[in-house]
Design a protein around this motif. Sequence first.
Motif, PDB file in Angstrom:
ATOM      1  N   THR A  39       0.858  -1.069   0.073  1.00 25.74           N
ATOM      2  CA  THR A  39      -0.046   0.073   0.019  1.00 25.74           C
ATOM      3  C   THR A  39       0.901   1.178  -0.071  1.00 25.74           C
ATOM      4  O   THR A  39       1.955   1.116   0.346  1.00 25.74           O
ATOM      5  CB  THR A  39      -1.078   0.047   1.303  1.00 25.74           C
ATOM      6  OG1 THR A  39      -0.085   0.070   2.425  1.00 25.74           O
ATOM      7  CG2 THR A  39      -1.911  -1.138   1.296  1.00 25.74           C
ATOM      8  N   LEU A  40       0.171   2.277  -0.468  1.00 29.34           N
ATOM      9  CA  LEU A  40       1.070   3.760  -0.430  1.00 29.34           C
ATOM     10  C   LEU A  40      -0.182   4.633  -0.039  1.00 29.34           C
ATOM     11  O   LEU A  40      -1.400   4.430  -0.385  1.00 29.34           O
ATOM     12  CB  LEU A  40       1.361   4.100  -1.909  1.00 29.34           C
ATOM     13  CG  LEU A  40       2.135   3.011  -2.766  1.00 29.34           C
ATOM     14  CD1 LEU A  40       2.182   3.523  -4.142  1.00 29.34           C
ATOM     15  CD2 LEU A  40       3.503   3.203  -2.077  1.00 29.34           C
ATOM     16  N   LYS A  41       0.430   5.547   0.773  1.00 28.94           N
ATOM     17  CA  LYS A  41      -0.375   6.759   1.272  1.00 28.94           C
ATOM     18  C   LYS A  41       0.178   7.839   1.366  1.00 28.94           C
ATOM     19  O   LYS A  41       1.150   8.275   1.971  1.00 28.94           O
ATOM     20  CB  LYS A  41      -0.935   6.272   2.923  1.00 28.94           C
ATOM     21  CG  LYS A  41      -2.142   7.530   3.333  1.00 28.94           C
ATOM     22  CD  LYS A  41      -2.553   7.257   4.586  1.00 28.94           C
ATOM     23  CE  LYS A  41      -3.396   8.440   4.880  1.00 28.94           C
ATOM     24  NZ  LYS A  41      -4.109   8.288   6.271  1.00 28.94           N
ATOM     25  N   PHE A  42       0.079   8.636   0.183  1.00 29.25           N
ATOM     26  CA  PHE A  42       0.589   9.938  -0.067  1.00 29.25           C
ATOM     27  C   PHE A  42      -0.219  10.897   0.789  1.00 29.25           C
ATOM     28  O   PHE A  42      -1.304  11.060   0.854  1.00 29.25           O
ATOM     29  CB  PHE A  42       0.276  10.152  -1.635  1.00 29.25           C
ATOM     30  CG  PHE A  42       0.888   9.527  -2.673  1.00 29.25           C
ATOM     31  CD1 PHE A  42       1.999   9.730  -2.961  1.00 29.25           C
ATOM     32  CD2 PHE A  42       0.418   8.201  -2.936  1.00 29.25           C
ATOM     33  CE1 PHE A  42       2.851   9.164  -4.102  1.00 29.25           C
ATOM     34  CE2 PHE A  42       0.874   7.490  -3.797  1.00 29.25           C
ATOM     35  CZ  PHE A  42       2.507   7.692  -4.478  1.00 29.25           C
ATOM     36  N   ARG A  43       0.766  11.895   1.309  1.00 29.65           N
ATOM     37  CA  ARG A  43       0.353  12.740   2.013  1.00 29.65           C
ATOM     38  C   ARG A  43       0.537  14.120   1.733  1.00 29.65           C
ATOM     39  O   ARG A  43       1.567  14.470   0.808  1.00 29.65           O
ATOM     40  CB  ARG A  43       0.971  12.685   3.613  1.00 29.65           C
ATOM     41  CG  ARG A  43       0.836  11.342   4.385  1.00 29.65           C
ATOM     42  CD  ARG A  43       1.382  11.212   5.715  1.00 29.65           C
ATOM     43  NE  ARG A  43       1.078   9.897   6.400  1.00 29.65           N
ATOM     44  CZ  ARG A  43       2.018   8.975   6.235  1.00 29.65           C
ATOM     45  NH1 ARG A  43       3.085   9.134   5.772  1.00 29.65           N
ATOM     46  NH2 ARG A  43       1.532   7.635   6.984  1.00 29.65           N
ATOM     47  N   ALA A  44      -0.311  15.157   1.873  1.00 26.55           N
ATOM     48  CA  ALA A  44      -0.182  16.755   1.524  1.00 26.55           C
ATOM     49  C   ALA A  44       1.187  17.499   2.045  1.00 26.55           C
ATOM     50  O   ALA A  44       1.713  18.118   1.093  1.00 26.55           O
ATOM     51  CB  ALA A  44      -1.235  17.471   2.261  1.00 26.55           C
ATOM     52  N   ASP A  45       1.908  16.606   3.031  1.00 25.19           N
ATOM     53  CA  ASP A  45       3.302  17.239   3.264  1.00 25.19           C
ATOM     54  C   ASP A  45       4.322  16.741   2.519  1.00 25.19           C
ATOM     55  O   ASP A  45       5.417  17.159   2.780  1.00 25.19           O
ATOM     56  CB  ASP A  45       3.478  17.016   4.804  1.00 25.19           C
ATOM     57  CG  ASP A  45       3.796  15.549   5.254  1.00 25.19           C
ATOM     58  OD1 ASP A  45       3.519  14.701   4.347  1.00 25.19           O
ATOM     59  OD2 ASP A  45       4.032  15.236   6.349  1.00 25.19           O
ATOM     60  N   GLY A  46       4.150  15.890   1.570  1.00 25.49           N
ATOM     61  CA  GLY A  46       5.252  15.535   0.607  1.00 25.49           C
ATOM     62  C   GLY A  46       5.576  14.061   1.072  1.00 25.49           C
ATOM     63  O   GLY A  46       6.595  13.612   0.499  1.00 25.49           O
ATOM     64  N   SER A  47       5.115  13.208   2.104  1.00 24.60           N
ATOM     65  CA  SER A  47       5.744  11.982   2.685  1.00 24.60           C
ATOM     66  C   SER A  47       4.402  10.978   2.153  1.00 24.60           C
ATOM     67  O   SER A  47       3.584  11.191   1.708  1.00 24.60           O
ATOM     68  CB  SER A  47       5.651  11.790   4.005  1.00 24.60           C
ATOM     69  OG  SER A  47       4.496  12.153   4.678  1.00 24.60           O
ATOM     70  N   ILE A  48       5.074   9.982   2.070  1.00 19.31           N
ATOM     71  CA  ILE A  48       4.492   8.734   1.837  1.00 19.31           C
ATOM     72  C   ILE A  48       4.486   7.723   2.648  1.00 19.31           C
ATOM     73  O   ILE A  48       5.685   7.265   3.297  1.00 19.31           O
ATOM     74  CB  ILE A  48       4.924   7.793   0.354  1.00 19.31           C
ATOM     75  CG1 ILE A  48       5.065   8.943  -0.889  1.00 19.31           C
ATOM     76  CG2 ILE A  48       3.930   6.892  -0.438  1.00 19.31           C
ATOM     77  CD1 ILE A  48       5.599   8.477  -1.992  1.00 19.31           C
ATOM     78  N   GLY A  49       3.274   6.939   3.366  1.00 17.24           N
ATOM     79  CA  GLY A  49       3.544   5.794   4.338  1.00 17.24           C
ATOM     80  C   GLY A  49       3.545   4.694   3.441  1.00 17.24           C
ATOM     81  O   GLY A  49       2.643   4.697   2.403  1.00 17.24           O
ATOM     82  N   ILE A  50       4.284   3.664   3.694  1.00 14.95           N
ATOM     83  CA  ILE A  50       4.438   2.510   2.522  1.00 14.95           C
ATOM     84  C   ILE A  50       4.365   1.250   3.269  1.00 14.95           C
ATOM     85  O   ILE A  50       4.997   1.198   4.401  1.00 14.95           O
ATOM     86  CB  ILE A  50       5.751   2.658   1.716  1.00 14.95           C
ATOM     87  CG1 ILE A  50       5.784   3.916   1.058  1.00 14.95           C
ATOM     88  CG2 ILE A  50       5.885   1.418   0.988  1.00 14.95           C
ATOM     89  CD1 ILE A  50       7.408   3.984   0.322  1.00 14.95           C
ATOM     90  N   ARG A  51       3.514   0.382   2.960  1.00 12.08           N
ATOM     91  CA  ARG A  51       3.477  -1.031   3.443  1.00 12.08           C
ATOM     92  C   ARG A  51       3.881  -1.937   2.362  1.00 12.08           C
ATOM     93  O   ARG A  51       3.298  -1.826   1.317  1.00 12.08           O
ATOM     94  CB  ARG A  51       2.284  -1.448   3.870  1.00 12.08           C
ATOM     95  CG  ARG A  51       2.253  -2.939   4.232  1.00 12.08           C
ATOM     96  CD  ARG A  51       1.381  -3.319   5.381  1.00 12.08           C
ATOM     97  NE  ARG A  51       1.506  -4.842   5.663  1.00 12.08           N
ATOM     98  CZ  ARG A  51       0.533  -5.591   6.136  1.00 12.08           C
ATOM     99  NH1 ARG A  51      -0.468  -5.035   6.456  1.00 12.08           N
ATOM    100  NH2 ARG A  51       0.560  -6.751   6.459  1.00 12.08           N
ATOM    101  N   ALA A  52       5.029  -2.688   2.271  1.00 10.62           N
ATOM    102  CA  ALA A  52       5.419  -3.471   1.487  1.00 10.62           C
ATOM    103  C   ALA A  52       5.733  -5.023   1.894  1.00 10.62           C
ATOM    104  O   ALA A  52       6.511  -5.382   2.289  1.00 10.62           O
ATOM    105  CB  ALA A  52       7.028  -3.020   1.047  1.00 10.62           C
ATOM    106  N   ASP A  53       4.562  -5.641   1.842  1.00  9.07           N
ATOM    107  CA  ASP A  53       4.387  -6.864   2.118  1.00  9.07           C
ATOM    108  C   ASP A  53       4.832  -6.931   3.679  1.00  9.07           C
ATOM    109  O   ASP A  53       3.766  -6.413   4.315  1.00  9.07           O
ATOM    110  CB  ASP A  53       5.352  -7.936   1.609  1.00  9.07           C
ATOM    111  CG  ASP A  53       4.816  -9.250   1.324  1.00  9.07           C
ATOM    112  OD1 ASP A  53       4.084  -9.694   2.318  1.00  9.07           O
ATOM    113  OD2 ASP A  53       5.816 -10.381   1.191  1.00  9.07           O
ATOM    114  N   CYS A  54       5.669  -7.617   4.126  1.00 14.48           N
ATOM    115  CA  CYS A  54       5.981  -7.645   5.829  1.00 14.48           C
ATOM    116  C   CYS A  54       6.802  -6.580   6.226  1.00 14.48           C
ATOM    117  O   CYS A  54       7.005  -6.557   7.357  1.00 14.48           O
ATOM    118  CB  CYS A  54       6.479  -8.933   6.085  1.00 14.48           C
ATOM    119  SG  CYS A  54       8.034  -9.065   5.303  1.00 14.48           S
TER     120      CYS A  54
END
Length: 189
Positions: A39-54
């Motif tokens: 998963t990817l979560k793009f944030r307005a502050d220019g950061s991305i939260g990422i889940r890459a399998d485990c």
Amino acid sequence: GTPEATPGMAAAIAPIIWQVESLTAADGTVTEMGDKVYTLKFRADGSIGIRADCNVGTASYTLDGDMITITQGISTLVACEDMATSDAFWAVLTMASQWGIATDASDQLTITASDGSSLTANPTVTGVVWQWKEFQSMDDTVVVASDPAHFTLQFNDDGSVQAQVDCNTGRGDATIEGSNITLVIATTR
């Protein structure tokens, strides 16, 4: 087939959780993600939260029209079961050069790397607190929320939903089928 993505149709990537559906290698080989969680979560502050399998991680991004640059941040380094998919996922992100949102009802996000590889992700409703701003009825009557922060829905991964309806709260179930959402919510009065 994969819907055609129109680069840069939106001014920004919505700050929701994007579930990666597939990776396409530069040679055209497609890897369907199936039950793997990327998963990817793009944030307005220019950061991305990422889940890459485990593994989980962060990155930063910048947009310039249909161009995107992603810089990998920190990440856990657990040896997941399918490291080849994980490596291909991170490669698309670190070589990302273009993005687009499909113009059909899927609203899929496509990120294309400089080598021609790409990922396709579906928008999800979880991970965000949705605010009700207005409602337009069949007779074109429009009702506007006096304070959208008092009228919210939060969808959970387990299919449940939490609601705030002005001074009342509630819980229930959400069934999502395509572009339709059915809610059954019990609230306080």
